[in-house]
Design an enzyme around this catalytic site. Structure first.
Site, PDB file in Angstrom:
ATOM      1  N   ARG A 187       0.850  -1.183   0.000  1.00  0.00           N
ATOM      2  CA  ARG A 187       0.000   0.000   0.000  1.00  0.00           C
ATOM      3  C   ARG A 187       0.889   1.236   0.000  1.00  0.00           C
ATOM      4  O   ARG A 187       2.046   1.192   0.445  1.00  0.00           O
ATOM      5  CB  ARG A 187      -0.902   0.020   1.234  1.00  0.00           C
ATOM      6  CG  ARG A 187      -1.798  -1.195   1.409  1.00  0.00           C
ATOM      7  CD  ARG A 187      -2.563  -1.098   2.716  1.00  0.00           C
ATOM      8  NE  ARG A 187      -3.471  -2.216   2.911  1.00  0.00           N
ATOM      9  CZ  ARG A 187      -3.187  -3.324   3.604  1.00  0.00           C
ATOM     10  NH1 ARG A 187      -1.979  -3.451   4.166  1.00  0.00           N
ATOM     11  NH2 ARG A 187      -4.069  -4.290   3.741  1.00  0.00           N
ATOM     12  N   LYS A 211      -1.800  -2.208   8.046  1.00  0.00           N
ATOM     13  CA  LYS A 211      -2.921  -1.634   8.786  1.00  0.00           C
ATOM     14  C   LYS A 211      -2.953  -2.202  10.199  1.00  0.00           C
ATOM     15  O   LYS A 211      -2.682  -3.374  10.418  1.00  0.00           O
ATOM     16  CB  LYS A 211      -4.236  -1.943   8.074  1.00  0.00           C
ATOM     17  CG  LYS A 211      -4.439  -1.153   6.786  1.00  0.00           C
ATOM     18  CD  LYS A 211      -5.811  -1.421   6.209  1.00  0.00           C
ATOM     19  CE  LYS A 211      -6.068  -0.576   4.963  1.00  0.00           C
ATOM     20  NZ  LYS A 211      -7.403  -0.832   4.394  1.00  0.00           N
ATOM     21  N   HIS A 281      -3.099   2.320  -5.708  1.00  0.00           N
ATOM     22  CA  HIS A 281      -4.015   1.214  -5.459  1.00  0.00           C
ATOM     23  C   HIS A 281      -4.140   0.303  -6.673  1.00  0.00           C
ATOM     24  O   HIS A 281      -4.228  -0.923  -6.539  1.00  0.00           O
ATOM     25  CB  HIS A 281      -5.395   1.755  -5.067  1.00  0.00           C
ATOM     26  CG  HIS A 281      -6.339   0.682  -4.620  1.00  0.00           C
ATOM     27  ND1 HIS A 281      -6.140  -0.058  -3.477  1.00  0.00           N
ATOM     28  CD2 HIS A 281      -7.485   0.212  -5.174  1.00  0.00           C
ATOM     29  CE1 HIS A 281      -7.114  -0.928  -3.337  1.00  0.00           C
ATOM     30  NE2 HIS A 281      -7.950  -0.788  -4.352  1.00  0.00           N
ATOM     31  N   ARG A 284      -1.172  -1.965  -6.824  1.00  0.00           N
ATOM     32  CA  ARG A 284      -1.340  -3.061  -5.861  1.00  0.00           C
ATOM     33  C   ARG A 284      -2.315  -4.110  -6.410  1.00  0.00           C
ATOM     34  O   ARG A 284      -2.098  -5.313  -6.270  1.00  0.00           O
ATOM     35  CB  ARG A 284      -1.833  -2.481  -4.540  1.00  0.00           C
ATOM     36  CG  ARG A 284      -2.172  -3.495  -3.456  1.00  0.00           C
ATOM     37  CD  ARG A 284      -2.460  -2.736  -2.166  1.00  0.00           C
ATOM     38  NE  ARG A 284      -3.195  -3.524  -1.185  1.00  0.00           N
ATOM     39  CZ  ARG A 284      -2.631  -4.360  -0.328  1.00  0.00           C
ATOM     40  NH1 ARG A 284      -1.328  -4.529  -0.328  1.00  0.00           N
ATOM     41  NH2 ARG A 284      -3.366  -5.023   0.560  1.00  0.00           N
ATOM     42  N   HIS A 307      -3.795  -8.954   4.258  1.00  0.00           N
ATOM     43  CA  HIS A 307      -5.240  -8.939   4.498  1.00  0.00           C
ATOM     44  C   HIS A 307      -5.575  -9.804   5.706  1.00  0.00           C
ATOM     45  O   HIS A 307      -5.076 -10.921   5.822  1.00  0.00           O
ATOM     46  CB  HIS A 307      -5.999  -9.468   3.281  1.00  0.00           C
ATOM     47  CG  HIS A 307      -5.910  -8.575   2.089  1.00  0.00           C
ATOM     48  ND1 HIS A 307      -5.941  -9.046   0.785  1.00  0.00           N
ATOM     49  CD2 HIS A 307      -5.808  -7.232   1.989  1.00  0.00           C
ATOM     50  CE1 HIS A 307      -5.857  -8.029  -0.053  1.00  0.00           C
ATOM     51  NE2 HIS A 307      -5.766  -6.921   0.652  1.00  0.00           N
ATOM     52  N   TYR A 316      -9.360  -8.533  -4.871  1.00  0.00           N
ATOM     53  CA  TYR A 316      -8.220  -8.116  -5.691  1.00  0.00           C
ATOM     54  C   TYR A 316      -7.962  -9.058  -6.854  1.00  0.00           C
ATOM     55  O   TYR A 316      -7.125  -8.781  -7.697  1.00  0.00           O
ATOM     56  CB  TYR A 316      -6.953  -8.035  -4.831  1.00  0.00           C
ATOM     57  CG  TYR A 316      -6.874  -6.800  -3.988  1.00  0.00           C
ATOM     58  CD1 TYR A 316      -6.089  -5.720  -4.365  1.00  0.00           C
ATOM     59  CD2 TYR A 316      -7.588  -6.702  -2.810  1.00  0.00           C
ATOM     60  CE1 TYR A 316      -6.021  -4.587  -3.600  1.00  0.00           C
ATOM     61  CE2 TYR A 316      -7.522  -5.561  -2.019  1.00  0.00           C
ATOM     62  CZ  TYR A 316      -6.737  -4.511  -2.422  1.00  0.00           C
ATOM     63  OH  TYR A 316      -6.676  -3.391  -1.648  1.00  0.00           O
TER      64      TYR A 316
END
Length: 344
Positions: A187, A211, A281, A284, A307, A316
């Site tokens: 990211r 994240k 994005h 990615r 994830h 994705y």
């Protein structure tokens, strides 16, 4: 009351750096108590910022009514949604739903309960099964208003578009930035958060903070290893900053590359390469689609992309239109071959 979000470096580990305040410096107690609570949970500054702006939008509508947070019901939520949908420009369904989720979290934080129904009742019954399509269907009941969201479809870049966009970059720093998104699926915020100590060139790997400050170890492709080595030896300015990627010129020389600087970089190269839909994005997403085409398993790809849910990974790996047509043409040829064998 003129409310705004103010950033001030936190004086303690239990205080959020993002505060909701009025124009006289007074704090909005119920909002900031919630933000401090999320800081205690060790949420990232990025998450706290998003929560703060969600609460700011709700507070600007709610505070002039001179009501207590504990008095709101789902009828209040409906009125708040109507207010948002009347704005120009109108926020997306995803933005509205995220704001509602934050308000509900804040209400639970202060009362320990869900928001009561009031005069309206929104109840949705739907079925769920494993993201991979196996197992029994399970019926789930969801309460509370939630707007319907369009499912995002992001078409990855073609090989020709990738090559054209890649060739527009000149510095080793920029090539490394783009390469980490395209060849490792990082990211944009993960690339900017990289520090010198995270990159282990001798071992061909790097440590990435994703994240929720979740860490994962990723391999460094040989091409990126070479580019990073050239950047560190020949381009990176002498600085005390621990950040891996540093501004190379201008007034910001020697300082870490910012999110705004990265956006500016991509805008410039979109014009230069004439690839208008190239963005971090999409790079990615291109990485995810390429890995699936190459036969990588979904659990391995989930780990690479950071994830927490495999259902997110599957978003994705949607087939691009060219993939669909390729599979269609292959099936037609196979069918023709079967028909001809039967006729003979």
């Amino acid at each position: 009351m003129n409310l705004s979000v103010v950033y001030q470096p936190a004086v303690s580990a239990s205080t959020s750096a993002y505060r909701v305040r009025d124009n006289q410096g007074g704090e909005l107690d119920w909002a900031n108590a919630f933000l401090d609570g999320q800081r205690l949970r060790q949420l990232s500054p990025r998450s706290l910022r998003i929560y703060a702006y969600d609460l700011l939008d709700f507070a600007r509508w709610f505070e002039p009514q001179h009501r207590l947070l504990a008095e709101i019901t789902e009828s209040t939520i409906v009125d708040y949604v109507r207010h948002q949908l009347e704005q120009d420009p109108k926020p997306t369904s995803q933005t509205v739903n995220h704001r509602l989720g934050t308000v509900r979290c804040c209400y639970r934080f202060h009362t320990g309960q869900e928001i009561p129904a009031g005069q309206v009742h929104f109840q949705r019954r739907y079925t769920r099964r494993s993201p991979l399509g196996y197992g029994r269907l399970r019926t789930t009941v969801a309460r509370g208003l939630r707007l319907k969201q369009d499912r995002p479809v992001i078409v990855p870049l073609s090989a020709e578009e990738v090559a054209k966009f890649w060739q527009s970059f000149r510095t080793y720093r920029d090539l490394a930035l783009v390469g980490l998104m395209l060849l490792d699926g990082l990211r944009s915020c993960e690339v900017l958060a990289l520090e010198l100590e995270d990159v282990q060139l001798a071992d061909g790997q790097m440590r990435v903070r994703g994240k929720g400050n979740k860490k994962r170890l990723l391999p460094l492709p040989p091409d990126i290893l070479e580019v990073l080595g050239h950047y560190l030896r020949h381009e990176r300015p002498l600085t005390n900053s621990h950040a891996l990627f540093i501004s190379l010129k201008g007034r910001q020389r020697g300082r870490p590359v910012t999110a705004a600087g990265l956006r500016s970089l991509f805008r410039h190269h979109r014009v230069r390469s004439r690839i208008p839909h190239a963005n971090p994005h999409r790079l990615r997403h291109t990485f995810g689609a390429d890995m699936v085409r190459a036969g990588m398993s979904l659990p391995a790809l989930q780990q690479l992309m950071g994830h927490s849910q495999i259902a997110t990974t599957m978003l994705y790996v949607e087939l691009a239109p060219q993939d669909v047509w390729r599979e269609y043409a292959r099936a037609i040829e196979k069918r023709k071959a079967l028909d001809s064998s039967h006729l003979s």
